[in-house]
Every structure is written in structure tokens, then in C-alpha cells.
Design an enzyme around this catalytic site. Structure first.
Site, PDB file in Angstrom:
ATOM      1  N   LYS A   1      26.349   2.331 -54.430  1.00 30.82           N
ATOM      2  CA  LYS A   1      27.139   2.501 -55.654  1.00 30.82           C
ATOM      3  C   LYS A   1      27.552   1.189 -56.308  1.00 30.82           C
ATOM      4  O   LYS A   1      27.874   0.214 -55.648  1.00 30.82           O
ATOM      5  CB  LYS A   1      28.421   3.290 -55.343  1.00 30.82           C
ATOM      6  CG  LYS A   1      28.209   4.754 -55.068  1.00 30.82           C
ATOM      7  CD  LYS A   1      27.648   5.524 -56.259  1.00 30.82           C
ATOM      8  CE  LYS A   1      28.681   5.727 -57.357  1.00 30.82           C
ATOM      9  NZ  LYS A   1      29.785   6.596 -56.941  1.00 30.82           N
TER      10      LYS A   1
ATOM     11  N   LYS B   1      62.750  -1.330 -73.681  1.00 32.03           N
ATOM     12  CA  LYS B   1      62.067  -2.556 -73.272  1.00 32.03           C
ATOM     13  C   LYS B   1      60.954  -2.356 -72.258  1.00 32.03           C
ATOM     14  O   LYS B   1      59.883  -2.959 -72.374  1.00 32.03           O
ATOM     15  CB  LYS B   1      63.086  -3.565 -72.750  1.00 32.03           C
ATOM     16  CG  LYS B   1      63.775  -4.305 -73.899  1.00 32.03           C
ATOM     17  CD  LYS B   1      64.912  -5.170 -73.446  1.00 32.03           C
ATOM     18  CE  LYS B   1      66.156  -4.367 -73.167  1.00 32.03           C
ATOM     19  NZ  LYS B   1      66.710  -3.651 -74.340  1.00 32.03           N
TER      20      LYS B   1
ATOM     21  N   GLU C   1      36.701   2.419 -66.573  1.00 29.54           N
ATOM     22  CA  GLU C   1      37.506   3.559 -66.117  1.00 29.54           C
ATOM     23  C   GLU C   1      38.996   3.216 -66.122  1.00 29.54           C
ATOM     24  O   GLU C   1      39.845   4.018 -66.515  1.00 29.54           O
ATOM     25  CB  GLU C   1      37.069   3.975 -64.719  1.00 29.54           C
ATOM     26  CG  GLU C   1      35.654   4.546 -64.711  1.00 29.54           C
ATOM     27  CD  GLU C   1      35.108   4.640 -63.298  1.00 29.54           C
ATOM     28  OE1 GLU C   1      35.726   5.323 -62.469  1.00 29.54           O
ATOM     29  OE2 GLU C   1      34.066   4.012 -63.028  1.00 29.54           O
TER      30      GLU C   1
ATOM     31  N   GLN D   1      68.472   0.854 -74.311  1.00 32.91           N
ATOM     32  CA  GLN D   1      68.020  -0.068 -73.262  1.00 32.91           C
ATOM     33  C   GLN D   1      66.661   0.361 -72.705  1.00 32.91           C
ATOM     34  O   GLN D   1      65.942  -0.448 -72.128  1.00 32.91           O
ATOM     35  CB  GLN D   1      69.073  -0.118 -72.141  1.00 32.91           C
ATOM     36  CG  GLN D   1      68.757  -1.090 -71.032  1.00 32.91           C
ATOM     37  CD  GLN D   1      69.969  -1.359 -70.146  1.00 32.91           C
ATOM     38  OE1 GLN D   1      70.974  -1.870 -70.594  1.00 32.91           O
ATOM     39  NE2 GLN D   1      69.884  -0.981 -68.883  1.00 32.91           N
TER      40      GLN D   1
ATOM     41  N   TYR E   1      74.358   2.069 -82.149  1.00 32.36           N
ATOM     42  CA  TYR E   1      73.835   1.674 -80.847  1.00 32.36           C
ATOM     43  C   TYR E   1      74.298   2.645 -79.779  1.00 32.36           C
ATOM     44  O   TYR E   1      75.463   3.028 -79.717  1.00 32.36           O
ATOM     45  CB  TYR E   1      74.279   0.243 -80.453  1.00 32.36           C
ATOM     46  CG  TYR E   1      73.719  -0.159 -79.089  1.00 32.36           C
ATOM     47  CD1 TYR E   1      72.469  -0.750 -78.987  1.00 32.36           C
ATOM     48  CD2 TYR E   1      74.404   0.140 -77.916  1.00 32.36           C
ATOM     49  CE1 TYR E   1      71.918  -1.067 -77.747  1.00 32.36           C
ATOM     50  CE2 TYR E   1      73.869  -0.175 -76.668  1.00 32.36           C
ATOM     51  CZ  TYR E   1      72.634  -0.776 -76.592  1.00 32.36           C
ATOM     52  OH  TYR E   1      72.088  -1.072 -75.368  1.00 32.36           O
TER      53      TYR E   1
ATOM     54  N   SER F   1      31.417   1.190 -53.545  1.00 26.14           N
ATOM     55  CA  SER F   1      32.066   2.341 -52.927  1.00 26.14           C
ATOM     56  C   SER F   1      32.372   1.994 -51.483  1.00 26.14           C
ATOM     57  O   SER F   1      31.604   1.287 -50.824  1.00 26.14           O
ATOM     58  CB  SER F   1      31.128   3.547 -52.995  1.00 26.14           C
ATOM     59  OG  SER F   1      31.451   4.476 -51.980  1.00 26.14           O
TER      60      SER F   1
ATOM     61  N   SER G   1      69.838  -4.193 -66.467  1.00 25.64           N
ATOM     62  CA  SER G   1      68.517  -4.281 -67.095  1.00 25.64           C
ATOM     63  C   SER G   1      67.905  -5.659 -66.872  1.00 25.64           C
ATOM     64  O   SER G   1      66.794  -5.915 -67.284  1.00 25.64           O
ATOM     65  CB  SER G   1      68.620  -4.001 -68.600  1.00 25.64           C
ATOM     66  OG  SER G   1      69.541  -4.886 -69.215  1.00 25.64           O
TER      67      SER G   1
ATOM     68  N   ASN H   1      30.172   0.697 -59.570  1.00 29.82           N
ATOM     69  CA  ASN H   1      30.989   1.508 -60.473  1.00 29.82           C
ATOM     70  C   ASN H   1      31.568   0.700 -61.639  1.00 29.82           C
ATOM     71  O   ASN H   1      31.974  -0.432 -61.448  1.00 29.82           O
ATOM     72  CB  ASN H   1      32.130   2.149 -59.681  1.00 29.82           C
ATOM     73  CG  ASN H   1      31.613   3.054 -58.573  1.00 29.82           C
ATOM     74  OD1 ASN H   1      30.569   3.692 -58.723  1.00 29.82           O
ATOM     75  ND2 ASN H   1      32.312   3.077 -57.454  1.00 29.82           N
TER      76      ASN H   1
ATOM     77  N   THR I   1      25.488  12.580 -81.820  1.00 27.38           N
ATOM     78  CA  THR I   1      26.637  13.400 -82.228  1.00 27.38           C
ATOM     79  C   THR I   1      26.666  14.551 -81.228  1.00 27.38           C
ATOM     80  O   THR I   1      25.600  15.001 -80.777  1.00 27.38           O
ATOM     81  CB  THR I   1      26.502  13.960 -83.656  1.00 27.38           C
ATOM     82  OG1 THR I   1      25.370  14.834 -83.703  1.00 27.38           O
ATOM     83  CG2 THR I   1      26.316  12.847 -84.690  1.00 27.38           C
TER      84      THR I   1
END
Ligand code: ARG
Length: 455
Positions: A280, A322, A287, A319, A314, A274, A20, A282, A152
Site C-alpha cells: 500500500k 478564539k 485524506e 471568549q 459583551y 499500511s 483563557s 496511501n 461529470t
């Protein structure tokens, strides 16, 4: 290092599965901080001499320097950050290093490291949330009397001031800060001394360790302390909720920046073009934020799923906590940083918003209220106005363009003053209840937030 009872080497693929350190190296500062506190407790218990404590402390701080400088070699065969640091310490200072792990297990060690790491991250995230709140309040103050339609069902509903809309997000972020502070309370408990599962026959002064590491409390059940990760799950929830709020704001901005709305322009610095279409521009920040929120929710669900079937205490499954936590923190931090800067550069288009807010349909409810004030039951008023709107539509005329005589056909309580209802500014002035967007309320909210966020 731990292979006293084994006759065979670990298989290479097993090593790759098991290690790890490729991600938990990030805990190194807190691992070292925790180890120094632990060494002090061993010293206090008479298990380390002054000299040994001194060697351990200096050795660990040297290792820290090397890691920061990028000259420390992490070795995957030593599995995790804890074993790497301990092995390096013993290589460097000899026998004193081999005493460090007395009365400690990696199980309580990793629980401590993660808590220390997350406690620190709480402050970082909090500061970034405040920055974004400030940016939203600043945008609101710049456009204090810009009116736009509130929606709404994504249909025009009633007029609102732009700052009222922006402050809605300030409120959401404030609750995120509250949730963060609350999660921090449960993160902020000191697990060291729990050992692998059942403490140690060498009892150390846990309160002393807690004090050294600035924890207000120690954990009270060794089995719980080594297997509890609810604190990490809570953090992931808080981060997912931050993402969710930013994702909603993103959705608003994407719509408002479209040619269909044209309420806002996002600065070039936070947009992309683009590869094919030259015209374009964007709203990529929005996004990406919306997309990353999927990932934040995924990380939360991923940890919850890991935790749900873990028997006491444990288990190595833990592990897996994380990477989810690190990833969510990384994503939220970059998103918040860019978002605050983008919000500060938003250019709202007053006239387009104003023109959209001028739609008299937005004040249809005010017209119903006009009748209510003159004694008409609300349901009857609602029906009359609805019928007037439908009648206007068949004539291709807005409410404002119908004559008094036409109005009176739908309800006798209409008088010539009905047209005053369509005065947008005075209509806004009537929304005076707490939380409603009268100009006075909105100005007071802006000032209140501004002052609060300056503290
Ligand atoms: N790398 C481990 C983790 O992240 C540290 C604890 C290992 N404990 C153990 N008994 N193998 O959870």
C-alpha cells in the site's frame, strides 16, 4: 487583581472554566502593541508623564522578549493574556503599570487584539494561497498538452487538457484571496476607546491610536465594537472555503492516484504505507485535508452558534471565539504548506490519461455538432448519436469502428469526413470560446496566471 468587591476566593474549578490564557497567550504580541499605542494616547492626553510612558513601553517590550524566549510564566489565576501582561508590568515597573488600563476595558482590548492578530494572519494565508496557485500553474506548464477525460457525475464527459483542470483550482483559490482581502477590510477597524460598552469619561484621541496601529478607520459605535465578532466569523468562512476547495482537489487526486485511474503518482514524501499491507501507498495528505475540512466547517458553525443568541453587548460567551479561529488558522496553514510541496512533486502519467481520453464516446457531442453544422436540429442530432452509441454497444464496437453506411442509417447528413471528428487534437482546437479549453486558450491562461502570480 480584580477582587476589590469580592469576599471569597475564586473556586479552583471556576478558575479552570474561566481561564483563557492557555490559548489566548498567542495574542501577546498584539496585546503589547495595542497597549503601547494606548499608553501613547494616555500620554498625549496628559495622563502619563514622559517618564511613565517610557517605563511602560520598556516594561512591555521586556515582557514581550521574555514571552518569546519562553521564560515568562503565564498564571491561569490571572485569567487571560491581558491580565497576565498587565500584572507583570505593574510588578516590574510599579505605579506607572497600574495606570495603563485607564479608559480601557478588556472588552475593547480583546477586540483590538483579535483584529490585529487576524489582520496579520490575512497576509500569511494570502502568501500560502499564492504559493499553492504557483505550484498548480507550474504543474500545468509541465504538462501543457496532456489530455484527459473531463468528468461529470464521475462519468467520462468530454476531453480536457490537464492544465485546464488544474487552473480551475487556481481560479477557486483566487476567489479565496479576494474573499480574504474583503474580510480584511472589516477586520481592519480600530475598536479601542469603546471601553467596556460606552466609551469613557476620559476621551482619548482614537484617530491617533488608529494611526499608530495602522488602521485606516476607527469603529463608530462602542456597543457594536465590543460585541462584534462578524469579522472573526468571516475569517472562519474564508478558511472553511479554502478547505472546501482543497478537499475537492484532494478528492480528484485520491481518485486519480488509485489503480483504477492511474493518472497520477503522489511522491513518497507525501504518502504513507499500511501497517499490515506491504503493497500500500496511501494519499494521506489528501485524506487529511478532506478530513480537516470537516473541522474547518465545524469551527465556522461553532462560532456562528455562539454568536447567535448574544444580547448586547459583551458577554463572556465571546471568549469562545478564539479557539475556533486559532484552530482553523493552524489547520489551513499546515495544509497549504504541505499541499504546495506535494503538488510540485506530482507525477502525471501522460499515456494513461491519453488512453482514457481516446475513448471516442468523449467526442459524441462533437459528432452531434457535426450534424448541426450540416443543418440538423440539435435535438435530432442528439437522438441520432445516442442511438448510434447504443447500437455500437450492442455490437461491442466503439463509435469510431462503425461504418459510414451504419452511420447513415441513423442520419443521412453523415459523410465520409465524419471520422475527422475523432481527431482529438483538432477537436480540442475547436473549443475556442473564452473559458473553453482550446490549446491556444489554455496556453494563454497558463502564461497569464504565471505572469500574474510572479508579481
Ligand atoms: N478573556 C476575555 C475574552 O476572551 C477577555 C475579555 C474579558 N472581559 C470581561 N469582561 N470578562 O473575551
Amino acid at each position: 487583581m480584580l477582587r476589590g468587591r469580592f469576599q471569597q476566593e475564586t473556586a479552583p474549578a471556576m478558575q479552570r472554566l474561566s481561564e483563557s490564557v492557555s490559548f489566548d497567550w498567542r495574542l501577546f504580541k498584539f496585546d503589547i502593541l495595542g497597549s503601547i499605542a494606548h499608553a501613547k494616547a494616555l500620554h498625549k492626553a496628559g495622563l502619563l508623564t514622559d517618564e511613565e510612558l517610557g517605563q511602560i513601553e520598556t516594561g512591555l517590550l521586556d515582557i514581550e522578549k521574555d514571552i518569546v524566549a519562553g521564560t515568562f510564566q503565564f498564571r491561569p489565576e490571572l485569567e487571560d493574556v491581558h491580565m497576565n501582561i498587565e500584572a507583570a508590568l505593574t510588578e516590574r515597573i510599579g505605579p506607572a503599570g497600574a495606570k495603563l488600563h485607564t479608559a480601557r476595558s478588556r472588552n475593547d482590548q480583546v477586540a483590538l487584539d483579535l483584529r490585529l492578530y487576524l489582520r496579520n494572519e490575512c497576509s500569511v494565508i494570502r502568501a500560502l494561497l499564492i504559493e499553492l496557485q504557483r505550484a498548480l500553474v507550474a504543474a500545468g506548464r509541465q504538462h501543457a498538452d496532456a489530455v484527459l477525460p473531463g468528468y461529470t457525475h464521475l462519468q467520462r464527459a468530454q476531453p480536457v487538457f490537464l492544465p485546464h483542470h488544474l487552473l480551475a483550482y487556481v481560479e477557486m483559490l483566487e476567489r479565496d484571496k479576494e474573499r480574504l482581502a474583503d474580510a480584511r477590510k472589516r477586520i481592519n477597524r480600530m475598536p479601542l476607546g469603546s471601553g467596556a460598552i460606552a466609551g469613557s469619561t476620559i476621551p482619548l484621541d482614537r484617530a491617533y491610536v488608529a494611526e499608530l496601529l495602522d488602521f485606516p478607520e476607527v469603529t463608530h459605535n462602542s456597543m457594536d465594537a465590543v460585541s462584534d465578532r462578524d469579522f472573526a466569523a468571516e475569517m472562519l468562512f474564508v478558511l472553511a472555503m479554502v478547505g472546501l476547495h482543497l478537499s475537492r482537489l484532494s478528492e480528484d487526486l485520491i481518485l486519480f492516484a488509485s489503480s483504477e485511474f492511474k493518472f497520477v503518482r503522489i511522491s513518497d514524501a507525501y504518502s504513507t504505507g499500511s501497517s499490515l499491507m506491504p503493497q500500500k501507498k496511501n494519499p494521506d495528505v489528501c485524506e487529511l485535508t478532506r478530513g480537516k475540512t470537516g473541522r474547518l466547517i465545524g469551527n465556522l458553525v461553532s462560532l456562528l452558534t455562539v454568536l447567535k443568541g448574544i444580547p448586547m453587548t459583551y458577554n463572556r460567551d465571546l471568549q469562545e471565539d478564539k479557539e475556533a479561529v486559532f484552530d482553523s488558522l493552524d489547520q489551513v496553514k499546515i495544509v497549504l504548506e504541505v499541499y504546495s510541496a506535494m503538488v510540485r512533486e506530482l507525477k502525471f502519467d501522460f499515456s494513461t490519461m491519453q488512453a482514457a481520453a481516446d475513448d471516442p464516446g468523449l467526442l459524441a457531442t462533437d459528432l452531434a455538432d457535426y450534424l448541426v453544422v450540416r443543418g440538423v436540429p440539435f435535438r435530432q442530432a442528439h437522438e441520432a448519436i445516442g442511438a448510434l452509441v447504443a447500437y455500437g454497444q450492442t455490437q461491442q464496437r466503439g463509435l469510431r469502428e462503425l461504418s459510414l453506411e451504419e452511420f447513415r442509417r441513423f442520419n443521412h447528413s453523415f459523410e465520409a469526413d465524419l471520422y475527422d471528428v475523432f481527431q482529438l487534437r483538432s477537436a480540442m482546437g475547436k473549443r475556442t470560446a473564452i473559458g473553453a479549453p482550446s490549446p491556444k486558450n489554455v496556453a494563454a491562461e497558463l502564461e497569464g496566471w504565471d505572469a500574474k502570480l510572479r508579481e
